[in-house]
Motif scaffolding. Structure first.
Motif, PDB file in Angstrom:
ATOM      1  N   ILE A 376       0.843  -1.204   0.000  1.00  0.00           N
ATOM      2  CA  ILE A 376       0.000   0.000   0.000  1.00  0.00           C
ATOM      3  C   ILE A 376       0.869   1.242   0.000  1.00  0.00           C
ATOM      4  O   ILE A 376       0.597   2.225  -0.673  1.00  0.00           O
ATOM      5  N   ARG A 377       1.952   1.175   0.761  1.00  0.00           N
ATOM      6  CA  ARG A 377       2.818   2.346   0.873  1.00  0.00           C
ATOM      7  C   ARG A 377       3.489   2.661  -0.459  1.00  0.00           C
ATOM      8  O   ARG A 377       3.662   3.811  -0.824  1.00  0.00           O
ATOM      9  N   LEU A 383      -5.541   4.424  -6.912  1.00  0.00           N
ATOM     10  CA  LEU A 383      -6.526   4.194  -5.866  1.00  0.00           C
ATOM     11  C   LEU A 383      -7.894   4.788  -6.133  1.00  0.00           C
ATOM     12  O   LEU A 383      -8.910   4.193  -5.864  1.00  0.00           O
ATOM     13  N   ASN A 426     -10.056   4.837  -2.558  1.00  0.00           N
ATOM     14  CA  ASN A 426     -10.037   3.421  -2.882  1.00  0.00           C
ATOM     15  C   ASN A 426     -10.962   2.708  -1.900  1.00  0.00           C
ATOM     16  O   ASN A 426     -10.651   2.594  -0.714  1.00  0.00           O
ATOM     17  N   LEU A 429      -9.559  -0.292   0.317  1.00  0.00           N
ATOM     18  CA  LEU A 429      -8.624   0.087   1.384  1.00  0.00           C
ATOM     19  C   LEU A 429      -9.341   0.838   2.508  1.00  0.00           C
ATOM     20  O   LEU A 429      -9.097   0.586   3.682  1.00  0.00           O
ATOM     21  N   GLU A 432     -11.203  -1.476   4.587  1.00  0.00           N
ATOM     22  CA  GLU A 432     -10.282  -2.236   5.427  1.00  0.00           C
ATOM     23  C   GLU A 432      -9.880  -1.411   6.666  1.00  0.00           C
ATOM     24  O   GLU A 432      -9.825  -1.925   7.781  1.00  0.00           O
ATOM     25  N   ALA A 433      -9.625  -0.112   6.420  1.00  0.00           N
ATOM     26  CA  ALA A 433      -9.226   0.762   7.536  1.00  0.00           C
ATOM     27  C   ALA A 433     -10.366   0.860   8.553  1.00  0.00           C
ATOM     28  O   ALA A 433     -10.151   0.722   9.761  1.00  0.00           O
ATOM     29  N   THR A 508      -1.261   3.717   7.230  1.00  0.00           N
ATOM     30  CA  THR A 508      -0.692   3.710   5.875  1.00  0.00           C
ATOM     31  C   THR A 508      -1.779   4.016   4.837  1.00  0.00           C
ATOM     32  O   THR A 508      -1.576   4.813   3.918  1.00  0.00           O
ATOM     33  N   ILE A 509      -2.930   3.370   5.018  1.00  0.00           N
ATOM     34  CA  ILE A 509      -4.032   3.580   4.067  1.00  0.00           C
ATOM     35  C   ILE A 509      -4.482   5.042   4.066  1.00  0.00           C
ATOM     36  O   ILE A 509      -4.625   5.679   3.019  1.00  0.00           O
ATOM     37  N   ARG A 512      -1.977   7.383   2.626  1.00  0.00           N
ATOM     38  CA  ARG A 512      -1.949   7.225   1.168  1.00  0.00           C
ATOM     39  C   ARG A 512      -3.041   8.075   0.530  1.00  0.00           C
ATOM     40  O   ARG A 512      -2.944   8.478  -0.618  1.00  0.00           O
ATOM     41  N   HIS A 513      -4.093   8.327   1.298  1.00  0.00           N
ATOM     42  CA  HIS A 513      -5.187   9.173   0.807  1.00  0.00           C
ATOM     43  C   HIS A 513      -5.010  10.627   1.248  1.00  0.00           C
ATOM     44  O   HIS A 513      -5.953  11.412   1.184  1.00  0.00           O
TER      45      HIS A 513
END
Ligand code: ADP
Length: 535
Positions: A376-377, A383, A426, A429, A432-433, A508-509, A512-513
Motif C-alpha cells: 500500500i505504501r 486508488l 479506494n 482500502l 479495510e481501515a 498507511t491507508i 496514502r489518501h
C-alpha cells in the motif's frame, strides 16, 4: 503653598519657554537614567538651585533610589550620590523629609524658609544648608513615580511662579520617563524573544499574511541563505527563496495563499540539498493591533532524519524478511501436509501437526500483513474511484454487525452522510481501515460494551471515528500505537490475540489518501480512534 498642575496661572518669561522647549525635546530620549539626570540638570540650572535631586519610586528601580546633582554656581560641576548611599538617602527623605510629604499628598510644595516650615526635616548629619526648597511630583495617572526637589541656601529663593513652572516640567518629564520605560521594556522583550528564537534547535519562521518573512532563527537562515545571514531574509517572500532548498517547497505553496484563521498543516518534507528529512508544521497566527487585524504563518520544521533513516531501515528489513521467509514457510507447510497424509493412523503425530499448522498460519498471516503495508505504501496510486461513501459505510456496518452481536455489545451510530455520492477513494482500502478500527474496538471492549460510530463531512474533510467503552490505553503508549508491531501490554488484554499491525495498516491507508489518523483514550473508560480524508 501647594499647587497642582490644574490651577496654573503663571506669568511666563522667555527663559521659561526655553526651559519648556528643552524639556519637550526630552520626550524622545530613550535612556531613562540619562533622561532623569537631564531633568535635574535643566531645572536646577533654570531656577538657579544649589542642589537638585530626584527620589525615584521602587516601582522603577527595585528599591527607592536617589539621584542628586549639586551645582556650584557659575560652574558646570555636578556631584552624584550613587549605589547604597543613594538608596539610604532616598529612604531617609521619603520617611521623614519633604519628598515623603510630596509622595504622600501628590502635590508640589514651596518652602520659603526651612527654619519656619514643619514639612522640612533637618537631618543632623546633612551637608545641605538649604533655607528654601521647591518640590514637585512626577506622576503617572494616580501614582507618584518620582519627586524632584530643588534647594537653595537663601530663604525665599523659590516662589509660586517657580512651583507652577516646575509642575509643568514635572508633568512633561513624567511622560518622557514613561516613554523611555515603555521603549526599554519593549526592547527587553524583543531581546528575550530573539534569544529564545535563536536557542530553538528547530527551523522556525514567522511570516506575514503575504508569505513575507518577519522572523527567522539561525537554523532557518542556514537553509535559506548561503551566509546564514538573518538580515538578508527579513522582508523577503518565502516563495522567492524556496528554490534554495526543497524542504520549503510545500511550505511556500501554503504560505503564498491567504491565511485562513485556525488552519494548520503537518507534513513531512525533505531537503535534497542537506539530505535531511523534516516534520513541518505550519499554522496561522492572528493578532489585533488597534482595530486592524493581522494574520500570517508560523512555520516550525523539526529534523527527523535519524528517525526517518531508522524507519526506512526497518521497513527495508521487514520487506526483505517477509519476502525471504515466504518461500521456506511455503515449503514447511507443504511438507506438513505430506507428513499429515502419511501419518493418518498415528493420532499423537496428527495432534502435533495441528499445533505446527496453527503456528505456520500465524506466521503466514504476519508476513502477509507486513507485505500488504509495504504494498500500500509503495504501489502507485491508481486508488481513486468514484464511490458512494454512504453505501461504503453501510456495507462496513453490515459486515461488522455479527462480530458486535457475538460479544453482546451495542452498536450505535451518528452518520450525517448526505451528498457524498462522488467521493474519490479506494473503497477496498478505506473499508479495510474502517473494519480494522471497529474490530479493534470490539476486541478491546468487554461484553455488553458500546461501540459508537460517527461519520460526517465538515469543510473539505470527511471524518470517521469509532468510540468504545473498552479497556482504554495508557497515555505513554498513545504516540506509538500506529507503529508496526507495537502492542500494549496491560492487564485484561493478555488473552487478546493480535500482531500489532492493524493500526499501522490503517495509518498507511489513510496517509496514502492524504488524510490523518488520530486517537484519544482514557484508561478504563474507553478509546476513540478516527481519521479524516480530504474530499
Ligand atoms: P493488534 O493486532 O495487536 O490489535 P493493532 O495495530 O490493531 O494490533 O493495535 C495495536 C495495539 O493498540 C493493540 O495491541 C492494543 O493494545 C491497542 N489498541 C488498538 N485499538 C484499541 C482499542 N480500541 N482499545 C484499546 N486498545 C487498543
Amino acid at each position: 503653598m501647594t499647587i497642582t498642575s490644574d490651577n496654573l496661572q503663571r506669568r511666563t518669561t522667555t527663559e521659561d519657554f526655553a526651559l519648556l522647549a528643552q524639556v519637550s525635546q526630552m520626550l524622545t530620549m530613550l535612556d531613562r537614567d540619562r533622561l532623569l539626570e537631564r531633568v535635574i540638570e535643566l531645572t536646577s540650572r533654570a531656577l538657579g538651585a544649589d542642589r537638585a535631586s530626584l527620589v525615584i519610586h521602587p516601582q522603577y528601580h527595585g528599591d527607592w533610589t536617589h539621584l542628586s546633582i549639586r551645582h556650584k554656581t557659575n560652574q558646570n560641576l555636578t556631584e552624584r550620590i550613587e549605589g547604597d548611599a543613594a538608596i539610604h538617602f532616598a529612604h531617609r527623605v521619603v520617611d521623614r523629609g519633604l519628598a515623603g510629604w510630596v509622595f504622600k499628598h501628590k502635590v508640589g510644595a514651596v518652602i520659603y524658609d526651612t527654619f519656619a516650615d514643619e514639612r522640612w526635616h533637618i537631618f543632623p548629619d546633612s551637608t545641605s544648608k538649604a533655607r528654601s526648597a521647591l518640590c514637585v511630583p512626577l506622576s503617572e495617572g494616580e501614582n507618584v513615580v518620582a519627586v524632584l526637589t530643588l534647594l537653595h541656601a537663601e530663604p525665599n529663593h523659590f516662589d509660586d511662579n517657580d512651583l507652577q513652572l516646575m509642575s509643568i516640567v514635572a508633568n512633561q518629564a513624567a511622560v518622557a520617563v514613561r516613554n523611555a520605560q515603555l521603549f526599554n521594556r519593549t526592547l527587553q522583550q524583543q531581546r528575550q524573544l530573539e534569544a529564545v528564537l535563536h536557542s530553538i534547535p528547530d527551523v522556525f519562521m514567522v511570516l506575514d499574511e503575504n508569505g513575507h518573512i518577519l522572523l527567522v532563527n539561525d537554523e532557518a537562515a542556514r537553509l535559506l541563505d548561503e551566509e546564514g545571514n538573518i538580515d538578508h531574509l527579513i522582508g523577503r517572500s518565502l516563495a522567492s527563496l524556496a528554490h534554495l532548498d526543497s524542504a520549503f517547497g510545500q511550505v511556500a505553496a501554503i504560505t503564498s495563499e491567504v491565511a485562513q484563521i485556525g488552519k494548520n498543516w503537518t507534513f513531512e518534507t525533505r531537503s535534497e540539498q542537506q539530505r535531511k528529512d523534516f516534520l513541518a508544521s505550519v499554522s496561522v497566527w492572528t493578532s489585533a493591533i488597534g482595530s486592524v487585524g493581522h494574520a500570517g504563518y508560523v512555520v516550525i520544521m523539526r529534523d527527523i532524519s535519524t528517525m526517518r533513516d531508522l524507519a526506512r531501515f526497518k521497513d527495508e528489513m521487514l520487506k526483505m524478511a517477509s519476502h525471504d521467509l515466504r518461500s521456506p514457510l511455503a515449503l514447511i507447510v507443504g511438507y506438513i501436509d505430506l507428513i499429515a497424509m502419511d501419518t493418518v493412523e498415528i493420532p499423537q503425530v496428527q495432534e502435533y501437526l495441528v499445533i505446527v499448522h496453527r503456528a505456520t498460519d500465524k506466521m503466514r498471516g504476519l508476513l502477509d500483513d507486513m507485505l500488504r503495508v509495504e504494498q500500500i505504501r509503495n504501489s502507485p496510486l491508481e486508488l481513486h474511484q468514484q464511490v458512494n461513501y454512504r453505501d461504503l459505510v453501510n456495507t462496513v456496518l453490515n459486515d461488522i454487525r455479527p462480530l458486535v452481536d457475538g460479544k453482546l455489545q451495542k452498536l450505535s451510530t451518528d452518520l450525517r452522510l448526505e451528498h457524498l455520492e462522488g467521493i474519490r477513494v479506494n473503497p477496498f482500502l478505506i473499508r479495510e481501515a474502517m473494519e480494522n478500527l471497529i474490530t479493534n474496538a470490539v476486541k478491546y471492549t468487554p461484553e455488553n460494551g458500546v461501540i459508537h460510530i460517527t461519520s460526517y463531512k465538515q469543510a473539505d474533510r470527511l471524518h470517521f471515528s469509532v468510540r468504545d467503552t473498552g479497556v482504554g490505553i495508557p497515555k505513554e503508549a498513545l504516540s506509538r500505537l500506529f507503529q508496526s508491531g507495537f502492542r500494549v501490554h496491560q492487564a485484561g488484554t493478555e488473552k487478546i490475540e493480535g500482531r500489532g499491525l492493524g493500526l499501522n495498516l490503517v495509518k498507511t491507508i489513510i496517509e496514502r489518501h492524504e488524510g490523518e489518523v488520530w486517537v484519544e483514550s482514557e484508561i478504563g473508560a474507553g478509546s476513540t480512534f478516527g481519521f479524516w480524508l480530504p474530499v
